[in-house]
Design a protein around this motif. Structure first.
Motif, PDB file in Angstrom:
ATOM      1  N   GLU A 103       0.830  -1.209   0.000  1.00  0.00           N
ATOM      2  CA  GLU A 103       0.000   0.000   0.000  1.00  0.00           C
ATOM      3  C   GLU A 103       0.867   1.263   0.000  1.00  0.00           C
ATOM      4  O   GLU A 103       0.551   2.240  -0.694  1.00  0.00           O
ATOM      5  CB  GLU A 103      -0.934   0.011   1.217  1.00  0.00           C
ATOM      6  CG  GLU A 103      -2.034  -1.035   1.152  1.00  0.00           C
ATOM      7  CD  GLU A 103      -2.814  -1.136   2.451  1.00  0.00           C
ATOM      8  OE1 GLU A 103      -4.066  -1.176   2.378  1.00  0.00           O
ATOM      9  OE2 GLU A 103      -2.178  -1.163   3.525  1.00  0.00           O
ATOM     10  N   ILE A 104       1.953   1.217   0.745  1.00  0.00           N
ATOM     11  CA  ILE A 104       2.866   2.361   0.751  1.00  0.00           C
ATOM     12  C   ILE A 104       3.511   2.534  -0.623  1.00  0.00           C
ATOM     13  O   ILE A 104       3.649   3.658  -1.115  1.00  0.00           O
ATOM     14  CB  ILE A 104       3.931   2.207   1.867  1.00  0.00           C
ATOM     15  CG1 ILE A 104       3.249   2.298   3.235  1.00  0.00           C
ATOM     16  CG2 ILE A 104       5.025   3.260   1.734  1.00  0.00           C
ATOM     17  CD1 ILE A 104       4.160   1.999   4.408  1.00  0.00           C
ATOM     18  N   ARG A 105       3.850   1.431  -1.252  1.00  0.00           N
ATOM     19  CA  ARG A 105       4.407   1.497  -2.607  1.00  0.00           C
ATOM     20  C   ARG A 105       3.408   2.119  -3.580  1.00  0.00           C
ATOM     21  O   ARG A 105       3.774   2.950  -4.416  1.00  0.00           O
ATOM     22  CB  ARG A 105       4.797   0.093  -3.061  1.00  0.00           C
ATOM     23  CG  ARG A 105       5.433   0.067  -4.418  1.00  0.00           C
ATOM     24  CD  ARG A 105       5.934  -1.330  -4.744  1.00  0.00           C
ATOM     25  NE  ARG A 105       6.288  -1.373  -6.136  1.00  0.00           N
ATOM     26  CZ  ARG A 105       5.856  -2.274  -6.984  1.00  0.00           C
ATOM     27  NH1 ARG A 105       5.060  -3.248  -6.575  1.00  0.00           N
ATOM     28  NH2 ARG A 105       6.224  -2.251  -8.237  1.00  0.00           N
ATOM     29  N   GLU A 106       2.151   1.756  -3.474  1.00  0.00           N
ATOM     30  CA  GLU A 106       1.113   2.354  -4.322  1.00  0.00           C
ATOM     31  C   GLU A 106       0.957   3.847  -4.034  1.00  0.00           C
ATOM     32  O   GLU A 106       0.766   4.643  -4.950  1.00  0.00           O
ATOM     33  CB  GLU A 106      -0.219   1.631  -4.117  1.00  0.00           C
ATOM     34  CG  GLU A 106      -0.256   0.230  -4.680  1.00  0.00           C
ATOM     35  CD  GLU A 106      -1.528  -0.529  -4.298  1.00  0.00           C
ATOM     36  OE1 GLU A 106      -2.462   0.088  -3.740  1.00  0.00           O
ATOM     37  OE2 GLU A 106      -1.574  -1.742  -4.550  1.00  0.00           O
ATOM     38  N   MET A 107       1.062   4.215  -2.766  1.00  0.00           N
ATOM     39  CA  MET A 107       0.976   5.627  -2.404  1.00  0.00           C
ATOM     40  C   MET A 107       2.147   6.411  -3.000  1.00  0.00           C
ATOM     41  O   MET A 107       1.973   7.555  -3.441  1.00  0.00           O
ATOM     42  CB  MET A 107       0.963   5.792  -0.875  1.00  0.00           C
ATOM     43  CG  MET A 107      -0.314   5.296  -0.212  1.00  0.00           C
ATOM     44  SD  MET A 107      -0.202   5.339   1.587  1.00  0.00           S
ATOM     45  CE  MET A 107      -0.253   7.095   1.905  1.00  0.00           C
ATOM     46  N   LEU A 108       3.324   5.795  -3.022  1.00  0.00           N
ATOM     47  CA  LEU A 108       4.479   6.437  -3.642  1.00  0.00           C
ATOM     48  C   LEU A 108       4.256   6.612  -5.138  1.00  0.00           C
ATOM     49  O   LEU A 108       4.590   7.658  -5.704  1.00  0.00           O
ATOM     50  CB  LEU A 108       5.748   5.611  -3.402  1.00  0.00           C
ATOM     51  CG  LEU A 108       6.383   5.725  -2.033  1.00  0.00           C
ATOM     52  CD1 LEU A 108       7.442   4.645  -1.837  1.00  0.00           C
ATOM     53  CD2 LEU A 108       6.977   7.096  -1.840  1.00  0.00           C
ATOM     54  N   ALA A 109       3.683   5.582  -5.761  1.00  0.00           N
ATOM     55  CA  ALA A 109       3.459   5.629  -7.209  1.00  0.00           C
ATOM     56  C   ALA A 109       2.449   6.707  -7.601  1.00  0.00           C
ATOM     57  O   ALA A 109       2.638   7.407  -8.596  1.00  0.00           O
ATOM     58  CB  ALA A 109       3.004   4.263  -7.716  1.00  0.00           C
ATOM     59  N   ASP A 110       1.404   6.871  -6.806  1.00  0.00           N
ATOM     60  CA  ASP A 110       0.386   7.868  -7.186  1.00  0.00           C
ATOM     61  C   ASP A 110       0.631   9.248  -6.550  1.00  0.00           C
ATOM     62  O   ASP A 110      -0.118  10.194  -6.780  1.00  0.00           O
ATOM     63  CB  ASP A 110      -1.029   7.361  -6.887  1.00  0.00           C
ATOM     64  CG  ASP A 110      -1.338   7.232  -5.405  1.00  0.00           C
ATOM     65  OD1 ASP A 110      -0.608   7.787  -4.570  1.00  0.00           O
ATOM     66  OD2 ASP A 110      -2.339   6.560  -5.078  1.00  0.00           O
ATOM     67  N   GLY A 111       1.673   9.364  -5.737  1.00  0.00           N
ATOM     68  CA  GLY A 111       2.030  10.663  -5.158  1.00  0.00           C
ATOM     69  C   GLY A 111       1.274  11.041  -3.903  1.00  0.00           C
ATOM     70  O   GLY A 111       1.499  12.115  -3.346  1.00  0.00           O
ATOM     71  N   SER A 112       0.398  10.189  -3.421  1.00  0.00           N
ATOM     72  CA  SER A 112      -0.401  10.544  -2.243  1.00  0.00           C
ATOM     73  C   SER A 112       0.396  10.499  -0.948  1.00  0.00           C
ATOM     74  O   SER A 112      -0.059  11.016   0.070  1.00  0.00           O
ATOM     75  CB  SER A 112      -1.632   9.637  -2.145  1.00  0.00           C
ATOM     76  OG  SER A 112      -1.245   8.294  -1.947  1.00  0.00           O
ATOM     77  N   VAL A 113       1.582   9.919  -0.983  1.00  0.00           N
ATOM     78  CA  VAL A 113       2.408   9.849   0.212  1.00  0.00           C
ATOM     79  C   VAL A 113       3.096  11.199   0.486  1.00  0.00           C
ATOM     80  O   VAL A 113       3.537  11.461   1.597  1.00  0.00           O
ATOM     81  CB  VAL A 113       3.443   8.699   0.101  1.00  0.00           C
ATOM     82  CG1 VAL A 113       4.598   9.087  -0.802  1.00  0.00           C
ATOM     83  CG2 VAL A 113       3.939   8.274   1.460  1.00  0.00           C
ATOM     84  N   ASP A 114       3.169  12.066  -0.506  1.00  0.00           N
ATOM     85  CA  ASP A 114       3.871  13.344  -0.375  1.00  0.00           C
ATOM     86  C   ASP A 114       2.981  14.377   0.317  1.00  0.00           C
ATOM     87  O   ASP A 114       2.203  15.077  -0.326  1.00  0.00           O
ATOM     88  CB  ASP A 114       4.310  13.856  -1.744  1.00  0.00           C
ATOM     89  CG  ASP A 114       5.164  15.108  -1.653  1.00  0.00           C
ATOM     90  OD1 ASP A 114       5.540  15.494  -0.533  1.00  0.00           O
ATOM     91  OD2 ASP A 114       5.455  15.690  -2.705  1.00  0.00           O
TER      92      ASP A 114
END
Length: 149
Positions: free
Chosen positions: A117-128
């Motif tokens: 899930e964290i990897r997906e967040m990194l991919a879509d930019g939502s982790v920033d």
């Protein structure tokens, strides 16, 4: 009136004006240098504060994504930096920092994220969560540079 007295008075007045001009020029130069040094020191102090905040917020956010139990010491340190920003920084920077703090607290209340899930967040930019804060800091530093010109 005697010509020699007029000459002596003219010389004294000229010397007084020259001395006063020299003192005034020195004072203005000193004042300008002190202001420039203060601004440079203020900028470095802000940079260090923002750097520490970004590092602390990143640690807290990663912890919040993986754990539901908050690290209160780290959150306390983060909110201390936000408090310092309210004193030293522009309102936009302090407000964006406060938004980040609330997002981190909200993340502790959300379900833990798996590595995928964290990897997906990194991919879509939502982790920033620091993007708007970085933009506000950049704008503040541009404003400070403009004041020097």
């Amino acid at each position: 009136m005697n010509a020699s007295i007029i000459s002596a008075l003219a010389a004294l007045v000229g010397a007084a004006i020259g001395g006063l001009t020299s003192v005034l020029a020195s004072w203005l130069t000193q004042r300008t240098q002190v202001r420039a040094e203060w601004r440079a020191h203020d900028r470095v102090r802000r940079q260090e504060l923002y750097k520490g905040f970004i590092e602390e917020a990143t640690r807290c956010y990663v912890d919040a994504l993986q754990h539901s139990k908050p690290d209160l010491n780290a959150l306390g340190s983060l909110y201390a930096k936000i408090g310092r920003m309210r004193i030293q920084s522009s309102r936009d920077v302090a407000d964006e920092a406060d938004v980040i703090g609330r997002k981190i607290v909200d993340s502790y209340l959300a379900p833990d994220k798996s590595f995928l899930e964290i990897r997906e967040m990194l991919a879509d930019g939502s982790v920033d969560i620091l993007n708007n804060f970085s933009d506000a800091c950049r704008a503040e530093f541009a404003s400070l540079r403009a004041q020097l010109d």
